[in-house]
Design a protein around this motif. Sequence first.
Motif, PDB file in Angstrom:
ATOM      1  N   ARG A 188       0.817  -1.213   0.000  1.00 55.04           N
ATOM      2  CA  ARG A 188       0.000   0.000   0.000  1.00 55.04           C
ATOM      3  C   ARG A 188       0.851   1.263   0.000  1.00 55.04           C
ATOM      4  NH1 ARG A 188      -5.322   0.578   3.788  1.00 55.04           N
ATOM      5  NH2 ARG A 188      -5.891   2.723   3.303  1.00 55.04           N
ATOM      6  N   HIS A 189       1.946   1.262   0.765  1.00 49.32           N
ATOM      7  CA  HIS A 189       2.808   2.439   0.802  1.00 49.32           C
ATOM      8  C   HIS A 189       3.488   2.656  -0.548  1.00 49.32           C
ATOM      9  CE1 HIS A 189       2.170   3.077   5.030  1.00 49.32           C
ATOM     10  NE2 HIS A 189       2.533   1.838   5.314  1.00 49.32           N
ATOM     11  N   GLY A 190       3.880   1.547  -1.201  1.00 49.85           N
ATOM     12  CA  GLY A 190       4.458   1.667  -2.527  1.00 49.85           C
ATOM     13  C   GLY A 190       3.452   2.223  -3.518  1.00 49.85           C
ATOM     14  N   LEU A 191       2.189   1.815  -3.357  1.00 53.59           N
ATOM     15  CA  LEU A 191       1.125   2.333  -4.214  1.00 53.59           C
ATOM     16  C   LEU A 191       0.972   3.840  -4.027  1.00 53.59           C
ATOM     17  CD1 LEU A 191      -1.298   1.849  -6.127  1.00 53.59           C
ATOM     18  CD2 LEU A 191      -2.665   1.376  -4.082  1.00 53.59           C
ATOM     19  N   ALA A 192       1.021   4.283  -2.772  1.00 53.47           N
ATOM     20  CA  ALA A 192       0.876   5.713  -2.494  1.00 53.47           C
ATOM     21  C   ALA A 192       2.053   6.503  -3.087  1.00 53.47           C
ATOM     22  CB  ALA A 192       0.799   5.931  -0.985  1.00 53.47           C
ATOM     23  N   ARG A 193       3.260   5.940  -2.991  1.00 55.52           N
ATOM     24  CA  ARG A 193       4.422   6.635  -3.562  1.00 55.52           C
ATOM     25  C   ARG A 193       4.327   6.691  -5.071  1.00 55.52           C
ATOM     26  NH1 ARG A 193       7.152   3.605   0.479  1.00 55.52           N
ATOM     27  NH2 ARG A 193       7.725   2.036  -1.070  1.00 55.52           N
ATOM     28  N   TRP A 194       3.835   5.594  -5.681  1.00 58.35           N
ATOM     29  CA  TRP A 194       3.649   5.586  -7.129  1.00 58.35           C
ATOM     30  C   TRP A 194       2.637   6.654  -7.539  1.00 58.35           C
ATOM     31  CZ3 TRP A 194      -0.732   4.828 -10.098  1.00 58.35           C
ATOM     32  CH2 TRP A 194      -0.531   4.682 -11.474  1.00 58.35           C
ATOM     33  N   MET A 195       1.579   6.763  -6.777  1.00 61.67           N
ATOM     34  CA  MET A 195       0.524   7.740  -7.097  1.00 61.67           C
ATOM     35  C   MET A 195       1.083   9.148  -6.993  1.00 61.67           C
ATOM     36  SD  MET A 195      -2.577   7.929  -8.049  1.00 61.67           S
ATOM     37  CE  MET A 195      -3.852   9.195  -8.190  1.00 61.67           C
TER      38      MET A 195
END
Length: 250
Positions: free
Chosen positions: A240-247
Motif C-alpha cells: 500500500r505504501h508503494g502504491l501511495a508513492r507511485w501515485m
Amino acid sequence: MKLIDSLEHCHDPHLYLQLGALVASTGDGTFAEQMLQLIGDQVPIHRLDLSEWTLDSDQASIRQVKVLGSAGHPEETPVQEPLRHPLLQSIMRMEDPLLIQINAPVHQCNLVSRSGNRRWVICCQRLRSERMFSLAELSLLKRLSDTLLPLVEHHAQLFLQAVNRRPGSLLPDDSGSLRQIFTERLEQEAVRLSAREQEVCIGLLTGGTVPQMALRLNVKSSSIETYLKRATAKLGVSGRHGLARWMAGT
C-alpha cells in the motif's frame, strides 16, 4: 422504540406522511432534507444541521464531531471549533435530553440526546433578521425531538456504516478527482489493471481498509490482498505504501 408517542395528540395526516418519508430515508443522504421539510412545516427555520459528538473516555472533553447531514440555506456563521462551541458545557454536563436556544449570530434551537459518551444534535437555525423562537415553538420542537432524536441516532449508525463501506470514506469529496488522476497515471505509465484491481487501489488510496473493501466488493479480505499484489506488481511497487508513492510520482 415508539416513534410516534410524542405525536399522539397530533391529527395532521400530512405530518405522518412526512414522518414516514423521514423514517424511510434514515441512513440516506436525503435524511437532513426530509427532516428540514418536516420541521419547517411546523416551525419556520432556514437551515438544519445534524451531528454526532463523541466524548473522551472520562467525558471531560470532546474527542470527535461527525457531520450527519445539512439542509437549507448555506451556513452564514463560521464553523465553531469543538473546544469553543457554545454547546460544549451543556453537552458535557447533560443527563437528560436538552433543548438549548442560542441567539447569536443566528437564532438557533439545538435538540440534544445522549447515550454513553455519544451525543446527537439537531441544530435548527433561523436568520437573525427574523424573530426569535417563541415559547410555543420551542415547546413544539421539544415534543418533536422525542420522535426525531431517536431517528437521528438510527440514521447516524446507518449513515456512518455506509460511509465506512465506501472506498475513499476518509476523503469522500476527493474520490472522484483521485480516480481521474489515477487513470491518467496508468495511461502515462502504459499500465493496464483490471476493473477490480483499479477499484481496490483507488479504495485503499482514499483511506479504505482491506476489510472495508472486502465488504464493499463482497469478497474475502484475502482476495483484496491478491488484487493489491497483482496491481502493485504491474506498477513495479510493493504494498500500500508503494502504491501511495507511485501515485505521488516519487
